[in-house]
Motif scaffolding. Structure first.
Motif, short mmCIF file in Angstrom:
data_model
loop_
_atom_site.label_atom_id
_atom_site.label_comp_id
_atom_site.label_asym_id
_atom_site.label_seq_id
_atom_site.Cartn_x
_atom_site.Cartn_y
_atom_site.Cartn_z
N PHE A 125 0.85 -1.20 0.00
CA PHE A 125 0.00 0.00 0.00
C PHE A 125 0.89 1.24 0.00
N PRO A 126 1.48 1.57 -1.16
CA PRO A 126 2.47 2.65 -1.22
C PRO A 126 1.96 4.02 -0.79
N ALA A 127 0.65 4.25 -0.91
CA ALA A 127 0.10 5.57 -0.53
C ALA A 127 -0.46 5.56 0.90
N SER A 128 -0.14 4.52 1.67
CA SER A 128 -0.79 4.40 3.00
C SER A 128 -0.24 5.37 4.03
N LYS A 129 -1.13 5.73 4.94
CA LYS A 129 -0.77 6.56 6.10
C LYS A 129 -1.10 5.75 7.34
N ALA A 130 -0.53 6.19 8.47
CA ALA A 130 -0.82 5.49 9.72
C ALA A 130 -1.27 6.48 10.79
N LYS A 131 -2.16 6.04 11.66
CA LYS A 131 -2.61 6.84 12.80
C LYS A 131 -2.57 5.93 14.03
N ILE A 132 -2.17 6.48 15.15
CA ILE A 132 -2.20 5.71 16.40
C ILE A 132 -3.22 6.34 17.33
N ILE A 133 -4.10 5.51 17.89
CA ILE A 133 -5.06 6.02 18.87
C ILE A 133 -4.55 5.63 20.26
N GLN A 134 -4.06 6.63 20.97
CA GLN A 134 -3.44 6.39 22.28
C GLN A 134 -4.48 5.90 23.28
N GLY A 135 -4.03 5.03 24.17
CA GLY A 135 -4.90 4.55 25.23
C GLY A 135 -5.90 3.50 24.79
N ALA A 136 -5.77 3.05 23.53
CA ALA A 136 -6.70 2.03 23.03
C ALA A 136 -5.93 0.74 22.73
N GLY A 137 -6.62 -0.38 22.93
CA GLY A 137 -6.05 -1.67 22.58
C GLY A 137 -6.55 -2.11 21.21
N HIS A 138 -6.70 -3.43 21.05
CA HIS A 138 -7.11 -3.98 19.76
C HIS A 138 -8.55 -3.58 19.41
N TRP A 139 -9.38 -3.36 20.43
CA TRP A 139 -10.79 -2.98 20.20
C TRP A 139 -10.92 -1.47 20.17
N LEU A 140 -10.05 -0.83 19.42
CA LEU A 140 -9.92 0.63 19.44
C LEU A 140 -11.21 1.37 19.11
N HIS A 141 -12.02 0.82 18.20
CA HIS A 141 -13.27 1.51 17.82
C HIS A 141 -14.28 1.50 18.96
N ALA A 142 -14.22 0.49 19.83
CA ALA A 142 -15.14 0.40 20.97
C ALA A 142 -14.58 1.17 22.18
N GLU A 143 -13.24 1.13 22.32
CA GLU A 143 -12.62 1.76 23.50
C GLU A 143 -12.52 3.27 23.37
N LYS A 144 -12.25 3.74 22.15
CA LYS A 144 -12.07 5.19 21.91
C LYS A 144 -12.91 5.58 20.69
N THR A 145 -14.21 5.40 20.81
CA THR A 145 -15.11 5.58 19.67
C THR A 145 -15.03 6.99 19.07
N VAL A 146 -15.03 8.01 19.92
CA VAL A 146 -15.04 9.39 19.42
C VAL A 146 -13.77 9.66 18.61
N ALA A 147 -12.62 9.29 19.16
CA ALA A 147 -11.34 9.51 18.48
C ALA A 147 -11.26 8.69 17.19
N PHE A 148 -11.67 7.43 17.27
CA PHE A 148 -11.62 6.54 16.10
C PHE A 148 -12.50 7.09 14.98
N ASN A 149 -13.73 7.45 15.31
CA ASN A 149 -14.67 7.94 14.29
C ASN A 149 -14.20 9.24 13.66
N LYS A 150 -13.56 10.09 14.46
CA LYS A 150 -13.05 11.36 13.93
C LYS A 150 -11.95 11.08 12.89
N VAL A 151 -11.04 10.17 13.23
CA VAL A 151 -9.96 9.79 12.30
C VAL A 151 -10.55 9.26 11.00
N VAL A 152 -11.54 8.39 11.12
CA VAL A 152 -12.18 7.77 9.94
C VAL A 152 -12.89 8.83 9.10
N LEU A 153 -13.71 9.66 9.73
CA LEU A 153 -14.47 10.68 8.99
C LEU A 153 -13.53 11.70 8.32
#
Length: 255
Positions: free
Chosen positions: A221-249
């Motif tokens: 994926f040569p054009a890929s970017k990465a984001k880290i959501i601090q304080g979240a584990g593997h279930w990041l969308h459930a643990e940090k929903t607001v932060a995760f959804n903002k990154v996605v949107l």
């Protein structure tokens, strides 16, 4: 060909959501809830999961084909695909095999690599539940607790139990999932590239995406970017929903 079970909400450009191992389409509800205000969101049950059909193979090439068959069924030419964990691997396979169908790729906490088997306790625990001896989820939880210590994980797993004709049973096809487990842990084995916009979101406390995976990700994926959501584990969308959804949107809107 059988079509995956799905749920669609909202209107606008298409976004497909794919859950992880032993999950179902409602796992990503908290993501769908925010996305559906701007997009047409289709959440799917992967084969052998939720209300989708059962099959005795789970090679990623076939799981990707399931998504394409659904897109064809719904007359969706192109979409953004977001997948978590195993769903992320399916999303990557779709993007690499059918790049013209994927406008953007979002991968939540997984890399396109082979993972060591690490669900044995969970699978053994689920297989050990004596369905003839349970009258409630609480009974099943008691039977599962020697195998799985975390209450939250047990609650998630036991959402697979449904009461049908006064008998508790698994909605997912546990036998097929156990048999296909080596396929689910496998790495991508093609030689394609997806050069469209791709975002890998890692949980800061999770060890699913590691520094040594970076080369493989960049290669595929040569054009890929990465984001880290601090304080979240593997279930990041459930643990940090607001932060995760903002990154996605933000990612979808900016591309």
């Amino acid at each position: 060909m059988s079509i995956l079970n799905y749920q669609q909400q909202g209107t606008g450009p298409h976004v497909i959501l794919i859950h992880g191992l032993l999950g179902s389409l409602d796992n990503l509800n908290m993501v769908a809830r925010d996305l559906k205000a701007h997009y047409c969101v289709t959440s799917v049950d992967v084969r052998n999961h939720g209300d989708s059909f059962h099959d005795n193979t789970m090679a990623y090439s076939e799981l990707a084909q399931d998504i394409i068959a659904l897109l064809d069924h719904l007359a969706i030419e192109q979409c953004t695909i977001l997948g978590h964990s195993m769903g992320g691997k399916i999303a990557m396979e779709v993007a690499l095999t059918f790049p013209n169908r994927v406008a953007q790729l979002i991968v939540a906490d997984i890399a396109p690599v082979k993972y060591p088997a690490h669900h044995q306790q969970i699978l053994a625990g689920l297989q050990a539940i004596d369905l003839t001896k349970i009258t409630s989820r609480k009974d099943a939880d008691k039977q599962l607790s020697p195998y799985v210590k975390e209450v939250g994980v047990r609650q998630f797993l036991l959402r697979n139990l449904v009461l049908m004709n006064e008998q508790w049973q698994f909605k997912c096809n546990l036998h097929n999932i156990v048999e296909c487990y080596p396929q689910i842990m496998a790495s991508y084995n093609g030689n394609s590239q997806y050069s469209g916009p791709a975002l890998f979101i890692k949980g800061g406390n999770s060890n699913y995406i590691l520094p040594e995976h970076k080369n493989t990700i960049t290669q595929l994926f040569p054009a890929s970017k990465a984001k880290i959501i601090q304080g979240a584990g593997h279930w990041l969308h459930a643990e940090k929903t607001v932060a995760f959804n903002k990154v996605v949107l933000d990612f979808i809107a900016n591309n």
